[in-house]
Motif scaffolding. Structure first.
Motif, PDB file in Angstrom:
ATOM      1  N   TRP A 147       0.850  -1.182   0.000  1.00  0.00           N
ATOM      2  CA  TRP A 147       0.000   0.000   0.000  1.00  0.00           C
ATOM      3  C   TRP A 147       0.888   1.236   0.000  1.00  0.00           C
ATOM      4  N   GLN A 148       0.303   2.384  -0.317  1.00  0.00           N
ATOM      5  CA  GLN A 148       1.112   3.579  -0.502  1.00  0.00           C
ATOM      6  C   GLN A 148       1.872   3.979   0.763  1.00  0.00           C
ATOM      7  N   SER A 197      -5.037   2.423   6.149  1.00  0.00           N
ATOM      8  CA  SER A 197      -5.219   1.180   5.403  1.00  0.00           C
ATOM      9  C   SER A 197      -6.331   1.332   4.375  1.00  0.00           C
ATOM     10  N   PRO A 198      -6.090   0.921   3.136  1.00  0.00           N
ATOM     11  CA  PRO A 198      -7.144   1.002   2.111  1.00  0.00           C
ATOM     12  C   PRO A 198      -8.279   0.018   2.368  1.00  0.00           C
TER      13      PRO A 198
END
Length: 473
Positions: free
Chosen positions: A22-23, A198-199
């Motif tokens: 994730w980013q 968190s996505p």
């Protein structure tokens, strides 16, 4: 722009491991800072990020050494298991895994990933390329001072420290994180990972928690913020001051702790089975009072009762239990009976003591712990599960004049805290003040079952005697 897995951990995750980051994780792994520091909330991918960093370092360099230091033994094993699972699941890496054990992962290029609990004995002497400190806020400053020099002799060596928020403003983790947040540079950079990064987060549920959780719990567990101790039964400061046990004593070396008292909490549903061992120091304090310490804590998720009973019996072959106090409420009745029979068959007939956990028992046991902490007579290990759960305990004054003490459901598990409570209950008579007997107020009938009543109610098949050798403590 495409980057090579050899130089970019994010590319390693994509191509070698098949687990895109994730980013917020990409920002961390690509940072050139020598010290990278993360304060994280729940479910943000912290363990996966550390595993990716460890595997990237080990798989892209020959003879590299990655040292993972964790606050507890269970955590150190779990993080190495994450590394091994990622490597073995990768078509490009699984063939390079030469050796996999509980404490080491060796690759065919000569690189190794070592994972150890926080102990000066296990940390000193290594020269490492990547030092990872997991749950760094729970690690003592002396352990950090022993670990940090491991990077000085390796060109380009770096450090990653991750943790949930814990401890005072002068703790090394909090100071490094604050420096990296306020003035990041090529030496120190820091990140703040609340659960919302968190996505996968459910935004609506997060807002529901914000509205329904007490502000202190939401800030700590979700927003990853340091907070005050209002509403907590034990303060962070007093727990931190008591956390002076450098390394826990493993059962194989349990005899070195002398006679001990244990507390067993039986897991149900999402909770874990838990054991806390309490021992007395041979030296008295300067007022001639007995001093106590916790040499061992074990929290076991997903373990069937038969397997847990086997483990407890094995533990008793190392530690010399004078009493093993087991919760007999609810699901605890039958496994406590089986455990008692198992111990009796092994020659430990009068050791297992089932008790009914009540509000009075908890108030008495935890109240004694507060006295010991205030007097400096109780030493705890820097085990995150124990410290976090004790810190999460809240109290409520009841109309009857008593007190309700519990870890709120919203705050997670209470299994280790309750096993500690039961161990305290079993040891209380060793420090009993005048007017108390067996850990209970003399003459009190406040819904506390007497020991003999408990046995009769459960129709014990074994005659347990009078509690064995606990009074020899």
């Amino acid at each position: 722009m495409t980057t090579s897995p050899a130089v970019d951990p994010s590319a390693s995750a994509d191509r070698l491991l098949g687990t895109p980051l994730w980013q917020h994780q990409v920002d961390l792994v690509r940072s050139p800072a020598r010290y990278r520091v993360v304060c994280a909330g729940r479910q943000v991918g912290k363990s996966r990020t550390l595993a990716v960093l460890a595997l990237h370092e080990a798989s892209t360099k020959r003879d590299a050494l990655v040292l993972i230091v964790s606050a507890g033994e269970a955590a150190s094993k779990r993080l190495l298991e994450d590394c091994a699972a990622l490597a073995l699941a990768s078509p490009l890496l699984r063939g390079s895994v030469l050796d996999e054990s509980k404490s080491q992962l060796t690759l065919s290029n000569g690189s190794r990933i070592l994972s150890v609990p926080a102990s000066q004995r296990q940390i000193r002497g290594w020269s490492v390329d990547l030092l990872i400190i997991d749950e760094a806020a729970f690690i003592d400053a002396e352990i950090w001072r022993a670990a940090e020099p491991a990077i000085i002799a390796r060109p380009g060596s770096r450090v990653v420290l991750c943790s949930t928020p814990w401890g005072s403003a002068d703790h090394f983790f909090r100071q490094l994180w604050r420096r990296g947040m306020d003035a990041p540079d090529e030496m120190v950079a820091a990140w703040h990972w609340p659960s919302s990064v968190s996505p996968l987060v459910d935004a609506a549920l997060l807002e529901h928690w914000r509205d329904t959780w007490p502000a202190r719990e939401f800030a700590t567990e979700v927003m990853a913020e340091w907070v005050d101790d209002s509403g907590a039964y034990f303060s962070t400061a007093e727990l931190d001051a008591a956390a002076t046990v450098e390394a826990m004593v493993l059962p194989v070396d349990g005899a070195s702790a002398g006679g001990v008292v244990g507390g067993v909490d039986w897991g149900f549903s999402r909770d874990a089975n838990a054991l806390t061992v309490l021992a007395a120091r041979p030296e008295l304090d300067d007022r001639g009072r007995r001093r106590f310490w916790v040499p061992y804590v074990r929290e076991a998720f997903g373990l069937a009762y038969d397997d847990w009973i086997d483990e407890l019996a094995e533990t008793a072959s190392g530690f010399t239990f004078e009493r093993l106090v087991c919760e007999s409420n609810g699901v605890g009745a039958m496994p406590s009976m089986v455990l008692a029979k198992r111990f009796a068959q092994g020659g430990l007939r009068d050791v297992v003591e089932p008790v009914t956990t009540t509000a009075v028992l908890k108030e008495t046991a935890f109240g004694w712990a507060r006295v010991l902490l205030a007097q400096g007579r109780l030493a705890l290990p820097r085990e995150p599960s124990l410290l976090k759960q004790l810190r999460a305990l809240e109290f409520e004054q009841l109309a009857s004049g008593g007190m309700r003490i519990a870890v709120p459901d919203r705050s997670g598990h209470d299994d280790v805290a309750m096993s500690f409570c039961l161990a305290l209950h079993g040891a209380l008579a060793a420090d009993v003040p005048e007017g108390w007997e067996g850990g209970e107020v003399v003459g009190s009938t406040d819904d506390v079952l007497a020991q003999d009543d408990t046995y009769d109610a459960l129709e014990w098949a074994v005659d347990y005697g009078d509690g064995g050798g606990w009074d020899r403590w």
